[in-house]
Design a protein around this motif. Sequence first.
Motif, PDB file in Angstrom:
ATOM      1  N   PHE A  92       0.487  -1.106   0.365  1.00  0.00           N
ATOM      2  CA  PHE A  92       0.350   0.079  -0.647  1.00  0.00           C
ATOM      3  C   PHE A  92       1.204   1.407   0.249  1.00  0.00           C
ATOM      4  CE2 PHE A  92      -2.880   3.201   1.308  1.00  0.00           C
ATOM      5  CZ  PHE A  92      -4.232   2.826   0.689  1.00  0.00           C
ATOM      6  N   LYS A  98       3.919   5.784   6.754  1.00  0.00           N
ATOM      7  CA  LYS A  98       3.377   6.260   7.868  1.00  0.00           C
ATOM      8  C   LYS A  98       3.316   5.655   9.370  1.00  0.00           C
ATOM      9  CE  LYS A  98      -0.558   8.132   6.847  1.00  0.00           C
ATOM     10  NZ  LYS A  98      -1.711   8.380   6.065  1.00  0.00           N
ATOM     11  N   MET A 171      -6.458   0.890   7.224  1.00  0.00           N
ATOM     12  CA  MET A 171      -7.483   0.256   5.812  1.00  0.00           C
ATOM     13  C   MET A 171      -5.981   0.186   5.108  1.00  0.00           C
ATOM     14  SD  MET A 171      -9.792   3.784   5.379  1.00  0.00           S
ATOM     15  CE  MET A 171      -8.728   4.942   6.656  1.00  0.00           C
ATOM     16  N   GLN A 172      -4.843  -0.218   5.519  1.00  0.00           N
ATOM     17  CA  GLN A 172      -3.736  -0.148   4.915  1.00  0.00           C
ATOM     18  C   GLN A 172      -3.383  -1.527   4.857  1.00  0.00           C
ATOM     19  OE1 GLN A 172      -4.267   2.306   6.728  1.00  0.00           O
ATOM     20  NE2 GLN A 172      -2.656   4.336   6.198  1.00  0.00           N
ATOM     21  N   ARG A 235     -19.183  11.913  12.021  1.00  0.00           N
ATOM     22  CA  ARG A 235     -19.240  12.948  10.910  1.00  0.00           C
ATOM     23  C   ARG A 235     -19.726  12.098   9.323  1.00  0.00           C
ATOM     24  NH1 ARG A 235     -14.798  13.710   6.662  1.00  0.00           N
ATOM     25  NH2 ARG A 235     -13.941  11.908   7.730  1.00  0.00           N
TER      26      ARG A 235
ATOM     27  N   CYS B 230     -11.859   5.300   2.111  1.00  0.00           N
ATOM     28  CA  CYS B 230     -10.602   5.261   1.781  1.00  0.00           C
ATOM     29  C   CYS B 230      -9.999   6.682   1.324  1.00  0.00           C
ATOM     30  CB  CYS B 230      -9.867   4.058   1.488  1.00  0.00           C
ATOM     31  SG  CYS B 230     -10.433   2.569   2.516  1.00  0.00           S
ATOM     32  N   ILE B 233     -10.188   9.484   2.872  1.00  0.00           N
ATOM     33  CA  ILE B 233      -9.792   9.386   4.456  1.00  0.00           C
ATOM     34  C   ILE B 233      -8.607   9.730   3.860  1.00  0.00           C
ATOM     35  CG2 ILE B 233      -9.537   9.069   7.000  1.00  0.00           C
ATOM     36  CD1 ILE B 233     -12.453   7.402   6.571  1.00  0.00           C
ATOM     37  N   LEU B 234      -7.703   8.795   3.740  1.00  0.00           N
ATOM     38  CA  LEU B 234      -6.215   8.571   3.511  1.00  0.00           C
ATOM     39  C   LEU B 234      -5.836   9.905   2.635  1.00  0.00           C
ATOM     40  CD1 LEU B 234      -5.313   5.314   3.127  1.00  0.00           C
ATOM     41  CD2 LEU B 234      -5.505   6.141   5.559  1.00  0.00           C
ATOM     42  N   TRP B 235      -6.360  10.034   1.456  1.00  0.00           N
ATOM     43  CA  TRP B 235      -5.764  10.716   0.987  1.00  0.00           C
ATOM     44  C   TRP B 235      -6.112  12.293   0.323  1.00  0.00           C
ATOM     45  CZ3 TRP B 235      -4.943   6.362  -3.608  1.00  0.00           C
ATOM     46  CH2 TRP B 235      -4.530   5.578  -3.338  1.00  0.00           C
ATOM     47  N   MET B 244      -7.475   3.789  -5.410  1.00  0.00           N
ATOM     48  CA  MET B 244      -7.496   3.094  -4.206  1.00  0.00           C
ATOM     49  C   MET B 244      -7.582   1.978  -4.046  1.00  0.00           C
ATOM     50  SD  MET B 244      -7.233   3.167  -1.168  1.00  0.00           S
ATOM     51  CE  MET B 244      -6.943   5.146  -0.544  1.00  0.00           C
TER      52      MET B 244
END
Lengths: 287, 318
Positions: A92, A98, A171-172, A235, B230, B233-235, B244
């Motif tokens: 990923f 990270k 998520m990664q 959110r 994703c 959120i991530l990018w 993605m």
Amino acid sequence: MIKNTFIRKKYFPITPNIDQLQTQIRANLSTTTCPGCSSRVSDDTLAENLRVCPKCKHHFSISAGQRIELIADSGSFKEFNTGLSSINILDFPGYEEKLEKANEKSSLQEAIITGYASIGGHSIILAVMDSRFMMASMGSVVGEKVCRAVEHAIETRCPIVICTSSGGARMQEGMISLMQMAKTSAAINKLNEAGLLYISILTHPTTGGVSASFASLADIIIAEPGALVGFAGPRVIKQTIGQQLPEKFQHSEFLLEHGMIDIILERSQIRDKLTCLLNLHKGGNNG
Amino acid sequence: MVKRQFDYEQKIKDLKGKLEELNDLSKNMQFDLSNEIEILEQKIQEDRETRYQNLEPWEKVLLSRNPERPGAVDYIAALCDDWVELHGDRCFSEDAAIIAGIGSFEGQPLTILGYRKGKNTKENLLFNFGMPNPEGYRKIERLLRQAEKFNRPVLTFIDTPGAYPGIGAEERGQAWSISKVLMTMASLKVPVLAVVTGEGGSGGALTLAVSDRLLMLSNAVFSVATPEACASILWKDLERVEEMAMAMKITAQDLFGLDIVDEIIAEPVGGAHLNYEATIAEVKTAIKKHLSDIIARDRDELLAERYRKLRNIGRFNE
């Protein structure tokens, strides 16, 4: 002469008191603005008060190390499974960076610390998540360390206490991280079969994949005041339904009201209440 | 621009229309082009097959979400001789996003559980776009226990964007209802077979995927969160969903490679929605094979293996 005093001067000569300014800046640096009541709390006071705002009782996040110090008997914690670290299973983009940053920021290998400890003299297994490490998201390592901690509890026939805080699945690591939900839930079932006590302590925030797996499967669920706990993040819910959310929505007080948790405990009360619960469970299911 | 629709079939249709015109023209002009037309038709056919063998992950996401695709309701109707739908969680309400009941597959009674998406707006509103509330998961939990009581194997169909993110869902313990099903499925004392027929979205879809065997249609996807979520959120960039979808490894083929999926069920060229009969026939063959296999297994061994399989998911350094 008198008239002169009423004339507005355009410029005042200012001679700054450097010393005073510096002390002021220093004082500002070592205070924190409380997100609960917006008052400035000095860091010393905060530290003395277990990182709880003395005015409004807002519970600031604490590190896994601080949490262990807070609830375990002094010097009793012995960490196990220290050598596990994440790899970039899916290649990923940016995951290694990270992980590195999270490691630098927290000086932790991963988002959870597990080990042997005692509380009020009772031997237990203790697992504590640390949100400084990638929001304590659950990937392979977190899932594995939770499972191993459960297995240690079964082997040693000790109760297990898990302090959670997590943004959800990592998520990664894609589906592998999602499957950790099933993996940890399956492990908790083994604990139930063995008749061992499991207490979870939900701290701010515990959401997504962690809330919908091992965190919500405990025999006794404790939460800190004001902790945000839920499956979907506020959110996302707001976006989906296009409405304002009720006040205190998904906070521990809301969860207690809706029957989702057993007790809300202020940080300073947790150790004593845990000791009490462990006393009551002495001997496990044979007692 | 991100592709929002998979419009390849339209292009093929246009091309075939053009060929038809050419055919008519050649007849009228009495100028025989039938050979050339046949060659062109063959070429289109070949191109179409290659195209479908090389779909991008994002194209599969779009295909897997096609509302025309066969869903749990269609499979149940085609595969079961007898079928009785059951309702309610016995606590709060019925949740139409979950279809549940008892059916007979080639003489074998099964508890069948699946997500139910609508094929049009009216149905979608009725079924909440296939997104269950806690009641849906509690209905699942209830019927899993019932299956165990009657020693009835469980068959599940997965196609959902995920659990419903709503105020009521959180008030009634969405997280609690999901974790309970995950734990129950992991230790249920009857064989469990799961088929991902479309979109497998997040923890809300995982509940029905904890099984002895996980099968997946060739254009189905399964992901930790939608590529849209994703990417945002991530990018912080919704325009990068295609990238993605690729990075997250969400296709049946990727997940087979990661040892999460046990078998890929081939869809007809063009996708399951274009040929129900062929799709259902393939699904039936696969279900028959795996079901008879897990039913025949020693029960303790089967349970131990289900646990071992879950326990071993994850890779790390030590």
